[in-house]
Design a protein around this motif. Structure first.
Motif, mmCIF file in Angstrom:
data_model
loop_
_atom_site.group_PDB
_atom_site.id
_atom_site.type_symbol
_atom_site.label_atom_id
_atom_site.label_comp_id
_atom_site.label_asym_id
_atom_site.label_seq_id
_atom_site.Cartn_x
_atom_site.Cartn_y
_atom_site.Cartn_z
ATOM 1 N N LYS A 294 94.885 49.049 9.817
ATOM 2 C CA LYS A 294 95.469 48.789 11.117
ATOM 3 C C LYS A 294 96.159 47.448 11.076
ATOM 4 O O LYS A 294 95.640 46.497 10.483
ATOM 5 C CB LYS A 294 94.331 48.777 12.142
ATOM 6 C CG LYS A 294 94.776 48.728 13.567
ATOM 7 C CD LYS A 294 93.577 48.838 14.495
ATOM 8 C CE LYS A 294 94.016 48.565 15.914
ATOM 9 N NZ LYS A 294 92.856 48.462 16.802
ATOM 10 N N GLU A 298 98.372 38.267 14.287
ATOM 11 C CA GLU A 298 97.590 37.195 13.674
ATOM 12 C C GLU A 298 96.744 36.516 14.752
ATOM 13 O O GLU A 298 97.232 36.252 15.841
ATOM 14 C CB GLU A 298 98.544 36.171 13.051
ATOM 15 C CG GLU A 298 97.826 35.063 12.333
ATOM 16 C CD GLU A 298 98.718 33.859 12.132
ATOM 17 O OE1 GLU A 298 99.501 33.531 13.046
ATOM 18 O OE2 GLU A 298 98.630 33.256 11.048
ATOM 19 N N GLU A 302 89.862 41.624 17.395
ATOM 20 C CA GLU A 302 89.830 43.089 17.402
ATOM 21 C C GLU A 302 88.390 43.570 17.387
ATOM 22 O O GLU A 302 87.574 43.100 16.606
ATOM 23 C CB GLU A 302 90.550 43.634 16.167
ATOM 24 C CG GLU A 302 92.045 43.467 16.227
ATOM 25 C CD GLU A 302 92.699 44.407 17.232
ATOM 26 O OE1 GLU A 302 92.278 45.584 17.313
ATOM 27 O OE2 GLU A 302 93.622 43.964 17.937
ATOM 28 N N VAL A 309 84.237 45.139 9.022
ATOM 29 C CA VAL A 309 85.654 45.278 8.684
ATOM 30 C C VAL A 309 86.123 44.183 7.737
ATOM 31 O O VAL A 309 85.533 43.115 7.651
ATOM 32 C CB VAL A 309 86.567 45.245 9.934
ATOM 33 C CG1 VAL A 309 86.306 46.413 10.841
ATOM 34 C CG2 VAL A 309 86.432 43.927 10.666
ATOM 35 N N ASN A 310 87.203 44.502 7.020
ATOM 36 C CA ASN A 310 87.928 43.495 6.260
ATOM 37 C C ASN A 310 89.161 43.101 7.051
ATOM 38 O O ASN A 310 89.735 43.911 7.779
ATOM 39 C CB ASN A 310 88.352 44.068 4.897
ATOM 40 C CG ASN A 310 87.197 44.086 3.924
ATOM 41 O OD1 ASN A 310 86.543 43.065 3.694
ATOM 42 N ND2 ASN A 310 86.940 45.256 3.349
ATOM 43 N N ARG A 311 89.541 41.852 6.885
ATOM 44 C CA ARG A 311 90.722 41.355 7.591
ATOM 45 C C ARG A 311 91.482 40.432 6.647
ATOM 46 O O ARG A 311 90.921 39.461 6.143
ATOM 47 C CB ARG A 311 90.265 40.591 8.836
ATOM 48 C CG ARG A 311 91.420 40.063 9.651
ATOM 49 C CD ARG A 311 90.920 39.255 10.860
ATOM 50 N NE ARG A 311 92.074 38.859 11.646
ATOM 51 C CZ ARG A 311 92.315 39.260 12.892
ATOM 52 N NH1 ARG A 311 91.459 40.045 13.500
ATOM 53 N NH2 ARG A 311 93.387 38.861 13.517
ATOM 54 N N ALA A 313 95.110 38.210 6.253
ATOM 55 C CA ALA A 313 96.286 37.686 6.946
ATOM 56 C C ALA A 313 97.523 37.799 6.056
ATOM 57 O O ALA A 313 97.426 37.680 4.838
ATOM 58 C CB ALA A 313 96.061 36.228 7.336
ATOM 59 N N ALA A 357 97.873 40.494 10.745
ATOM 60 C CA ALA A 357 96.659 40.684 9.941
ATOM 61 C C ALA A 357 96.456 42.175 9.720
ATOM 62 O O ALA A 357 96.838 42.988 10.566
ATOM 63 C CB ALA A 357 95.454 40.079 10.644
ATOM 64 N N LEU A 359 93.662 45.105 9.053
ATOM 65 C CA LEU A 359 92.236 45.367 9.228
ATOM 66 C C LEU A 359 91.874 46.726 8.652
ATOM 67 O O LEU A 359 92.658 47.664 8.750
ATOM 68 C CB LEU A 359 91.883 45.472 10.720
ATOM 69 C CG LEU A 359 91.958 44.304 11.660
ATOM 70 C CD1 LEU A 359 91.412 44.768 13.017
ATOM 71 C CD2 LEU A 359 91.144 43.168 11.132
ATOM 72 N N TRP A 360 90.712 46.853 8.065
ATOM 73 C CA TRP A 360 90.184 48.177 7.728
ATOM 74 C C TRP A 360 88.678 48.117 7.593
ATOM 75 O O TRP A 360 88.106 47.042 7.382
ATOM 76 C CB TRP A 360 90.842 48.731 6.470
ATOM 77 C CG TRP A 360 90.407 48.114 5.171
ATOM 78 C CD1 TRP A 360 89.415 48.556 4.348
ATOM 79 C CD2 TRP A 360 90.942 46.942 4.544
ATOM 80 N NE1 TRP A 360 89.308 47.744 3.237
ATOM 81 C CE2 TRP A 360 90.236 46.754 3.334
ATOM 82 C CE3 TRP A 360 91.957 46.035 4.885
ATOM 83 C CZ2 TRP A 360 90.508 45.691 2.464
ATOM 84 C CZ3 TRP A 360 92.222 44.973 4.011
ATOM 85 C CH2 TRP A 360 91.497 44.816 2.828
#
Ligand SMILES: Nc1ncnc2c1ncn2[C@@H]1O[C@H](COP(=O)(O)OP(=O)(O)O)[C@@H](O)[C@H]1O
Ligand SMILES: [Mg+2]
Length: 372
Positions: A294, A298, A302, A309-311, A313, A357, A359-360
């Motif tokens: 997703k 920045e 979320e 989750v991983n995020r 940038a 950023a 996200l997953w």
């Protein structure tokens, strides 16, 4: 190479269904080069199985060995309890459909379909009845007296299918039958072939290099590479639980990042760190499907429903509108990541250079070892 219950030499597969077609160590060598390397496969009765892989991986060679058109160097082909490895083609009771329709140009549609029955000396009234029935199955009754050149590509391929079905084969073999058709027709024919195969309950092997075709039509997908079997599974298995990086990237789109697993459930990729399922160690490659990611602004907060989750940038590098989807290319620490989102009338992030950023969910991260 993965060995699963479905590949073993027993007479039934894991779900208890009878094995109809079995390949045991099937091998084809041309001089020094190996086209098909010791292939083991069990196809249950009534299943449609796809042989999927890139050009040159040995799909056609495998299919032609099953049909009796190519002589194996090693291994066995078994139908039911009969070893047919050296049986001549015409006795094998298999229907064949090729990419090139291979129709007789001077014969009518009906004559083309009747040909196989005439060769088998079937009585005339029965030929008429069965040709009519086969043309009905592929919805071509009205065009029975046309010549192949008076038909579209899709119609010609239907004639080829009727010609294969009219002999009532026990196994149907199809080699890239849809590759010469345009996209819309391909979709239609996919459904049509699947419907006919299921209504007849016929065992079928379908060769394709198109993963969408394999996933959408078939009960099982056999992924091949370099003459070898990479994975056998249901469409959901091979897509959601690929056995190797090759399968992950061939069956569906994926992002690939190389890094080093720390043994604590994290992987470092350059200066970045991501969390992964389990506790792998050593050099790894992580993969994430673009539609599982997703894109957010920045610094936005979320809430992903309490999931880990991983995020990462980055900066938006490119936006591609493909109708139903928006594809974003994002520069993340020097690596390019593709994120797909449903297109809401083309609305979304548009300005290249925007800080964003990606996200997953940690659980959507696939991890593969890269050796020592
Ligand atoms: N008659 C032949 N002589 C030598 N090599 C062949 C022959 N037929 C196929 N091959 C080779 O065997 C490999 C598998 O070919 P094929 O089964 O046609 O692949 P696919 O159908 O998956 O594209 C390829 O490397 C191809 O070049
Ligand atoms: Mg081929």
């Amino acid at each position: 190479m993965m060995h699963q219950t479905v590949l073993c030499g027993s007479a039934t597969v894991s779900d208890g269904r009878d094995v109809h077609l079995r390949l045991d160590g099937l091998t084809k060598r041309y001089g020094e080069s190996v086209a098909v390397a010791a292939l083991d496969l069990a196809v249950p009765k009534g299943e449609l199985v796809a042989l999927l892989g890139p050009s040159g991986c040995g799909k056609t060679t495998t299919l032609r060995m099953v049909a009796g058109l190519i002589k194996p160097t090693n291994g066995r082909i078994v139908v039911g309890s009969n070893d047919i490895t050296i049986m001549p083609t015409y006795r094998r009771d298999m229907g064949l459909v090729f990419q090139s329709y291979a129709l007789f140009p001077h014969m009518s549609v009906a004559k083309n379909v009747a040909f196989g029955l005439e060769m088998r000396s079937v009585p005339k009234p029965e030929i008429e009845r069965r040709v009519k029935e086969a043309l009905g199955m592929v919805r071509l009754e009205a065009l029975a007296e046309r010549k192949p050149r008076e038909l579209s590509g899709g119609q010609q391929q239907r004639v080829a299918l009727a010609r294969a079905l009219v002999i009532r084969p026990s196994i149907l073999l199809l080699d890239e039958p849809l590759s010469n058709l345009d996209a819309k027709l391909r979709d239609e024919m996919r459904n049509e072939i699947r419907d006919i195969q299921q209504s007849l309950g016929i065992t079928a092997v379908f060769v394709t290099h198109d993963q969408v075709e394999a996933l959408s039509m078939c009960d099982k997908v056999v992924v091949m590479q370099g003459g070898k079997l990479e994975q056998v599974g249901t469409p959901v298995d091979v897509y959601e639980h690929p056995a190797s990086p090759f399968v992950a990237s061939f069956v569906g789109r994926t992002n690939r990042l190389k890094g080093t697993a720390q043994g604590d459930g994290s992987v470092t990729i350059g200066a970045m760190k991501v969390l992964v399922p389990g506790r792998p160690g050593g050099k790894v490659e992580i993969m994430v499907r673009p539609h599982r990611m997703k894109l957010v602004e920045e610094g936005s907060v979320e809430d992903v429903a309490g999931q880990e989750v991983n995020r990462l940038a980055g900066h938006l590098k490119r936006v591609t509108f493909v109708g139903d989807l928006l594809q974003y290319s994002v520069d993340v620490g020097g690596a390019e990541i593709v994120v797909e989102a449903a297109s809401d009338h083309g609305r979304g992030f548009r300005i290249v250079g925007t800080p964003v950023a990606v996200l997953w969910r940690v659980e959507d991260t696939m991890v593969f070892g890269r050796g020592a």
